[in-house]
Design a protein around this motif. Sequence first.
Motif, short mmCIF file in Angstrom:
data_model
loop_
_atom_site.label_atom_id
_atom_site.label_comp_id
_atom_site.label_asym_id
_atom_site.label_seq_id
_atom_site.Cartn_x
_atom_site.Cartn_y
_atom_site.Cartn_z
N CYS A 85 0.82 -1.22 0.00
CA CYS A 85 0.00 0.00 0.00
C CYS A 85 0.85 1.26 0.00
O CYS A 85 0.31 2.38 -0.01
CB CYS A 85 -0.95 -0.01 1.19
SG CYS A 85 -0.13 0.13 2.80
N LEU A 86 2.17 1.13 0.02
CA LEU A 86 3.10 2.28 -0.02
C LEU A 86 2.94 3.23 1.16
O LEU A 86 3.09 4.44 1.02
CB LEU A 86 2.95 3.04 -1.35
CG LEU A 86 3.39 2.27 -2.60
CD1 LEU A 86 3.11 3.09 -3.85
CD2 LEU A 86 4.87 1.93 -2.52
N CYS A 87 2.66 2.67 2.34
CA CYS A 87 2.62 3.51 3.54
C CYS A 87 4.01 3.96 3.97
O CYS A 87 4.17 4.93 4.69
CB CYS A 87 1.93 2.76 4.68
SG CYS A 87 2.91 1.39 5.35
N ARG A 88 5.03 3.20 3.54
CA ARG A 88 6.45 3.48 3.79
C ARG A 88 6.86 3.31 5.25
O ARG A 88 7.91 3.82 5.67
CB ARG A 88 6.83 4.86 3.27
CG ARG A 88 6.66 5.00 1.75
CD ARG A 88 7.18 6.32 1.23
NE ARG A 88 7.15 6.35 -0.23
CZ ARG A 88 6.13 6.84 -0.95
NH1 ARG A 88 5.07 7.32 -0.32
NH2 ARG A 88 6.18 6.85 -2.26
N ALA A 89 6.07 2.59 6.03
CA ALA A 89 6.46 2.33 7.41
C ALA A 89 7.75 1.51 7.47
O ALA A 89 8.57 1.69 8.36
CB ALA A 89 5.33 1.59 8.14
N CYS A 90 7.93 0.62 6.50
CA CYS A 90 9.15 -0.21 6.47
C CYS A 90 10.39 0.65 6.31
O CYS A 90 11.42 0.44 6.97
CB CYS A 90 9.05 -1.25 5.35
SG CYS A 90 8.80 -0.56 3.69
N PHE A 91 10.32 1.63 5.43
CA PHE A 91 11.44 2.56 5.22
C PHE A 91 11.76 3.32 6.49
O PHE A 91 12.92 3.50 6.85
CB PHE A 91 11.07 3.53 4.09
CG PHE A 91 12.08 4.61 3.84
CD1 PHE A 91 13.13 4.41 2.95
CD2 PHE A 91 12.00 5.83 4.49
CE1 PHE A 91 14.07 5.41 2.72
CE2 PHE A 91 12.91 6.83 4.28
CZ PHE A 91 13.96 6.63 3.39
N GLU A 92 10.70 3.79 7.17
CA GLU A 92 10.88 4.61 8.37
C GLU A 92 11.50 3.82 9.52
O GLU A 92 12.26 4.37 10.32
CB GLU A 92 9.53 5.18 8.82
CG GLU A 92 8.85 6.08 7.80
CD GLU A 92 9.47 7.46 7.75
OE1 GLU A 92 9.66 8.09 8.80
OE2 GLU A 92 9.78 7.91 6.63
N CYS A 95 -4.71 8.51 4.07
CA CYS A 95 -5.48 7.37 3.58
C CYS A 95 -5.57 6.31 4.68
O CYS A 95 -4.71 6.25 5.57
CB CYS A 95 -4.80 6.75 2.36
SG CYS A 95 -4.65 7.85 0.95
N PRO A 96 -6.57 5.44 4.63
CA PRO A 96 -6.67 4.38 5.64
C PRO A 96 -5.40 3.54 5.77
O PRO A 96 -4.97 3.22 6.88
CB PRO A 96 -7.85 3.54 5.15
CG PRO A 96 -8.70 4.50 4.39
CD PRO A 96 -7.74 5.45 3.73
N CYS A 97 -4.76 3.20 4.64
CA CYS A 97 -3.54 2.39 4.72
C CYS A 97 -2.40 3.16 5.36
O CYS A 97 -1.55 2.57 6.04
CB CYS A 97 -3.15 1.88 3.33
SG CYS A 97 -2.95 3.17 2.08
N GLN A 98 -2.35 4.47 5.16
CA GLN A 98 -1.32 5.28 5.81
C GLN A 98 -1.53 5.36 7.31
O GLN A 98 -0.57 5.32 8.09
CB GLN A 98 -1.30 6.68 5.19
CG GLN A 98 -0.80 6.70 3.75
CD GLN A 98 -0.91 8.08 3.12
OE1 GLN A 98 -1.88 8.82 3.36
NE2 GLN A 98 0.05 8.45 2.31
N VAL A 99 -2.79 5.47 7.73
CA VAL A 99 -3.10 5.45 9.16
C VAL A 99 -2.67 4.12 9.77
O VAL A 99 -2.04 4.08 10.84
CB VAL A 99 -4.60 5.71 9.41
CG1 VAL A 99 -4.96 5.45 10.87
CG2 VAL A 99 -4.98 7.13 9.03
N ALA A 100 -3.00 3.01 9.10
CA ALA A 100 -2.62 1.69 9.61
C ALA A 100 -1.10 1.56 9.69
O ALA A 100 -0.56 1.02 10.66
CB ALA A 100 -3.21 0.60 8.72
N GLY A 101 -0.40 2.05 8.66
CA GLY A 101 1.06 2.00 8.68
C GLY A 101 1.65 2.79 9.82
O GLY A 101 2.58 2.34 10.50
N LEU A 102 1.10 3.99 10.06
CA LEU A 102 1.58 4.82 11.17
C LEU A 102 1.33 4.15 12.52
O LEU A 102 2.21 4.13 13.39
CB LEU A 102 0.90 6.19 11.13
CG LEU A 102 1.23 7.13 12.29
CD1 LEU A 102 2.71 7.49 12.33
CD2 LEU A 102 0.38 8.40 12.22
#
Length: 393
Positions: free
Chosen positions: A11-18, A161-168
Amino acid sequence: MIDKVSPNKCCLCRACFEICPTGAIDFTVSENGFNYPAIDLSKCINCQKCERVCPELNNTFDVELGFPIVYAGNSTDDEIRANSSSGGVFFEIAKKVIEDGGYVAGAVFKEHFQVKHIVTNDIETVKRMCGSKYAQSDNIGEFNKIKDLLKDGNQVLFCGCPCQVAGLKNFLGNKTEKLITIDFICHGIPSQEMLDAYVAYRENKIKSKIVDLKFRDKQKGWHSSCCFCCSYENGKKYYNPITVDPYMKGFLNGYNLKEACYTCKYKNSSSGSDITLADFWGAETLYPKLDDNKGLSAIIVNSSIGSEILDTLDLNLMKIQLEEVVKYNKNYTTPTKMHSERRDFFECVNNEGYAKAIESFFCESKKEEIKRKTLYYARCIVHRIRGQEKPLY
């Protein structure tokens, strides 16, 4: 490692990168305009932190017991509503957080309409976060900024976005005290590359640079606000509704969304957000006295945190049923369906470029234009006979 997740699920939330402690993850795998994560194995220490924060590899979030509670509502300030996509509720929440000494994270347009998440405690910057931006935002670096602010005892409001919230939420773990999260009923997201290509396409048509761009414009009222609207350096303007504009047609018909959007798992308030916002479409039928055509939000409160912040605001609110929102917002429960010609569209992009693909797949022919306008004028006549306002499209 994060390479367990294929591009059609990322989903490209980028949590992995962070979260990566060695900088082993970068977004270098390009597919259909989106850049997906790749691991530099020479830097990877196999700590598995990327897996622990990945939304795709973890369970969704449960709505708090006793929720959701649903309202129709809007700001009492007409100027705020005029500058917002719907009822101005996000801005009112953000303003309260900043007045209380907190910070707000949301998406803005940067140079030449690059969509970027930023964190601020400046109310003027928050105004740039208002309004829909139908492209994948760049949020690199922002999760760690939010983490540091929370660690220092600051309140932070995150909207995405919902996926960004989940990633955060996965990225922060249990360190979410003083965090408020807002998402929205999401149709799916095209790439920044797609938006860049369409901006270039429109500029080439007029032979002038675009200096202002809106995906929602309320000049003709909230009900007619869904559009692609831009102003050019030479003073010209372009405006077309969602049923006509090529970018919006591709977006709404499921041609050019991120592939994970078609199987999105963050429906039914399962992202972990405290509040989900949307346009309250259908209000003109369900509650005509509430609808003044200036913008009305559907406010889905998913937690006690969401309820507490809402209670502090001076909003026009009326409790409604969730089913009334879902009736005209199907994406609350169901992902957008992938268009059967999506692969053909991107093959055309790869072989002949975006301009050719846009004209081949999204632009109406002269015959289609005549048919659309004829039907529209016929509807106008019927509405006039019935004493109704002109139809939207």
